[in-house]
Design a protein around this motif. Sequence first.
Motif, mmCIF file in Angstrom:
data_model
loop_
_atom_site.group_PDB
_atom_site.id
_atom_site.type_symbol
_atom_site.label_atom_id
_atom_site.label_comp_id
_atom_site.label_asym_id
_atom_site.label_seq_id
_atom_site.Cartn_x
_atom_site.Cartn_y
_atom_site.Cartn_z
ATOM 1 N N UNK A 283 0.856 -1.189 0.000
ATOM 2 C CA UNK A 283 0.000 0.000 0.000
ATOM 3 C C UNK A 283 0.885 1.228 0.000
ATOM 4 N N UNK A 284 0.325 2.359 -0.395
ATOM 5 C CA UNK A 284 1.105 3.597 -0.435
ATOM 6 C C UNK A 284 1.156 4.241 0.939
ATOM 7 N N UNK A 289 -1.588 6.227 5.862
ATOM 8 C CA UNK A 289 -1.827 7.359 6.761
ATOM 9 C C UNK A 289 -3.301 7.754 6.821
ATOM 10 N N UNK A 290 -3.974 7.775 5.664
ATOM 11 C CA UNK A 290 -5.346 8.268 5.603
ATOM 12 C C UNK A 290 -6.405 7.174 5.654
ATOM 13 N N UNK A 291 -5.966 5.921 5.464
ATOM 14 C CA UNK A 291 -6.942 4.841 5.352
ATOM 15 C C UNK A 291 -7.469 4.787 3.927
ATOM 16 N N UNK A 292 -7.895 3.605 3.476
ATOM 17 C CA UNK A 292 -8.366 3.492 2.088
ATOM 18 C C UNK A 292 -9.033 2.142 1.870
ATOM 19 N N UNK A 341 4.004 -1.065 3.610
ATOM 20 C CA UNK A 341 3.917 0.353 3.271
ATOM 21 C C UNK A 341 5.114 0.747 2.415
ATOM 22 N N UNK A 342 4.834 1.233 1.213
ATOM 23 C CA UNK A 342 5.891 1.616 0.285
ATOM 24 C C UNK A 342 6.284 3.078 0.496
ATOM 25 N N UNK A 343 7.563 3.303 0.668
ATOM 26 C CA UNK A 343 8.069 4.666 0.816
ATOM 27 C C UNK A 343 8.213 5.299 -0.567
ATOM 28 N N UNK A 344 7.691 6.521 -0.759
ATOM 29 C CA UNK A 344 7.771 7.173 -2.081
ATOM 30 C C UNK A 344 9.222 7.363 -2.521
#
Length: 381
Positions: A283-284, A289-292, A341-344
């Motif tokens: 996930x991004x 952070x925001x939920x999805x 969680x993928x780091x940009x």
Amino acid sequence: MADKRDYYEVLGLDKSADEAAIKKAYRTLAKKYHPDMNPGDAEAEKNFKEVNEAYAVLSDAEKKSRYDQYGFAGVDPQAGFDGGFGGFGGGFDAGDIFGDIFGSFFGGGMGGSQSARRNGPMRGGDILQRVTISFEEAAFGCKKEVSYGRIEKCPECDATGAKKGTTVETCPTCHGSGQVRVQQRTMLGMMQTTRTCDDCGGSGKKIKEPCTYCKGKGYVKNSKKLEVTIPAGIDDGQKVAIRQQGDCGRNGGTSGDLIIAVSVRPHHIFEREGYNIYCEVPITFAEAALGANIEIPTLEGKESYKIPEGTQHGTQFTLRGKGIPYVNSKSRGDLIFAVSVETPRGLSDTQKDLLRKFADSLGEKNNTKRTSFLKKIFNKE
């Protein structure tokens, strides 16, 4: 056996390893060396076979016990650990010795029972056939056509061994008993022993004109095709018995079984543990952070799942009843997925500047774990 590696060494374990550790090590190595994952790699294929052989012994409590006590000799069929004393002295048969002793003193004894067993009903042998199926086929069951060789009654003589139109005659030497009595002079006087009739080999019958189709054996080996049902929920290494589809029995005995040994190909996403399946879903940073609502892969296809805001890397979520079906049951295991969680990467200067401002706006508010961690190190709290 000197050229073989220790089974524990093959799986990377020590002798204290329990059933769960053995299974876990096997799954890891089987996936690593599986031919489907290493096409054309002869060394990987060799390692895969070695891993399977080690697991076949160490996953079986009885075989493992013999291996721990006697080493390779304990699980080698040629070593005589499957009964009797065949492994000590090259063919030593306690039954033959005791039969001769009792026969010497009582004029037959055990020899008679051996002849009765030889000519009585005998169950046919089991046949082992290996079948490789996909992860999904193992989960939901499937049908597979197998081809194998099976010993059957000769269609020409119906297992008599005699040429069509002729009959089997009673052995004139033993008169159908399969045994002859022989007198021997010993230090105790004349003794009588009972032995297998050499003229008929203990069958009590004589065939003057053998069947031309089976050469007088009464049985032939034929190729057979059979569609077998693999039940839903079966696991790698398990077996399915198809009753009475093995070799034909003798003298009216029942046929043996066809044993299907199942090998399941590894899945490119899922890992199986019992009836639960596991996978990792990326996930991004923003989604974490925001939920999805994200798409989760299942054995039946994609499914939407809402993750909450503030989700941390490695957090696990469970989809009930989306795992492997229990064998012969309507119940199913669960699908358990962990988020990654993928780091940009490759941020522009503008994006970097926005991210720095975002970090500054948080302050210490959302970094309580690291603050607590540093206090424990430097303040000895």
